[in-house]
Design a protein around this motif. Structure first.
Motif, mmCIF file in Angstrom:
data_model
loop_
_atom_site.group_PDB
_atom_site.id
_atom_site.type_symbol
_atom_site.label_atom_id
_atom_site.label_comp_id
_atom_site.label_asym_id
_atom_site.label_seq_id
_atom_site.Cartn_x
_atom_site.Cartn_y
_atom_site.Cartn_z
ATOM 1 N N GLN A 22 -21.643 -7.058 -22.138
ATOM 2 C CA GLN A 22 -22.812 -7.069 -20.607
ATOM 3 C C GLN A 22 -24.197 -8.211 -20.702
ATOM 4 O O GLN A 22 -24.748 -6.689 -21.325
ATOM 5 C CB GLN A 22 -22.301 -7.657 -19.680
ATOM 6 N N HIS B 237 -20.112 -6.830 -11.462
ATOM 7 C CA HIS B 237 -19.238 -7.407 -12.298
ATOM 8 C C HIS B 237 -17.922 -7.242 -13.486
ATOM 9 O O HIS B 237 -16.787 -7.959 -13.539
ATOM 10 C CB HIS B 237 -20.026 -6.895 -13.405
ATOM 11 N N GLN C 27 -15.801 -7.014 -22.601
ATOM 12 C CA GLN C 27 -16.664 -8.049 -22.350
ATOM 13 C C GLN C 27 -17.094 -6.977 -20.920
ATOM 14 O O GLN C 27 -18.852 -7.503 -21.391
ATOM 15 C CB GLN C 27 -16.008 -8.597 -21.192
#
Length: 263
Positions: free
Chosen positions: A110, A124, A106
């Motif tokens: 991004q 993040h 992930q």
């Protein structure tokens, strides 16, 4: 930076991973203090307290050092009471490797507005940790000193990156808020609504001055009063009178940072 992080994490083999920026110097006991916090298996990440290593260089570095103290010992410390520091800052943050590995895909992929993200790595990654169900913590005794911008140009470029990161990842943070404490909901909303309300106050004051020729004393006095109260509380908590000088940051905020955030 993100690609370098991912490569290092995949090659690592320990239980904990420490992220340190290249311009940061750690106190001798930082690793020990952060590792003690990470003994709790529910904690996915923990950050230390940041200070400016070049604090005495210019008037701006002194202001930034105070800004870091406030960000750590007001904002991060309050969020840590609920186990949800919203950004474990890049200069000094420790992560649980098993959690990192599960989030790397992930993190690596991004995108924002169709483009790969190349800023705001620390915020993040923290949001991903919280989404995965881990707690994120702040350890004020783990002190790290980092080089801060000593002139306005680099400072504004830094603030632009941070503002973009904050606004972008707030969209992700809102998905978490229902499962977190109501204080954190108010905190995240306040961080985004606060600059908007201040901007509207400034614009309304300018409109009043242009259309009627009168100075909006009520708005000016309210902003000044809020500034004095905040700086006085910080000076009392830190036991340092220098925090009264942080009042100057309000002028920077109004005339430089608010237009920057609008941009």
């Amino acid at each position: 930076k993100r690609k370098a992080q991912i490569a290092a994490i995949r090659r690592s083999c320990g239980d904990l991973v420490l992220n340190v920026d290249s311009d940061t110097i750690l106190a001798p006991d930082v690793i020990t203090r952060l590792a003690l916090k990470m003994q709790d298996q529910a904690v996915g990440a923990a950050m230390g307290q940041l200070a400016a290593s070049n604090r005495s260089e210019t008037w701006l570095t002194r202001l930034i050092d105070m800004e870091y103290w406030l960000a750590c010992n007001e904002e991060r410390a309050a969020q840590a009471r609920f186990g949800a520091v919203m950004c474990c800052c890049g200069p000094c943050a420790m992560y649980r490797r098993s959690a990192l590995v599960s989030l790397l895909d992930q993190y690596e992929t991004q995108r924002f507005r169709g483009k790969p993200s190349d800023f705001g790595e620390d915020r993040h990654l923290t949001i991903l940790m919280l989404k995965a169900g881990f707690r994120t913590e702040y350890v004020p005794e783990a002190v790290a000193a980092t080089v801060v911008p000593n002139s306005m140009g680099p400072y504004l470029r830094q603030q632009l990156r941070w503002a973009r990161s904050t606004f972008r990842d707030t969209l992700l943070a809102f998905q978490l808020l229902r499962g977190l404490n109501i204080y954190l909901t108010l905190d995240v909303i306040g961080q985004n609504i606060g600059p908007l309300l201040l901007s509207l106050s400034i614009l309304a004051g300018l409109a009043q001055f242009v259309t009627t020729g009168t100075v909006p004393w009520t708005a000016c006095l309210m902003i000044a009063a809020m500034t004095i109260v905040r700086c006085s509380v910080a000076a009392f908590r830190a036991r340092q009178l220098r925090f009264l000088g942080f009042s100057l940051h309000t002028l920077i905020n109004i005339f430089l940072l608010l237009p920057l955030k609008a941009y």
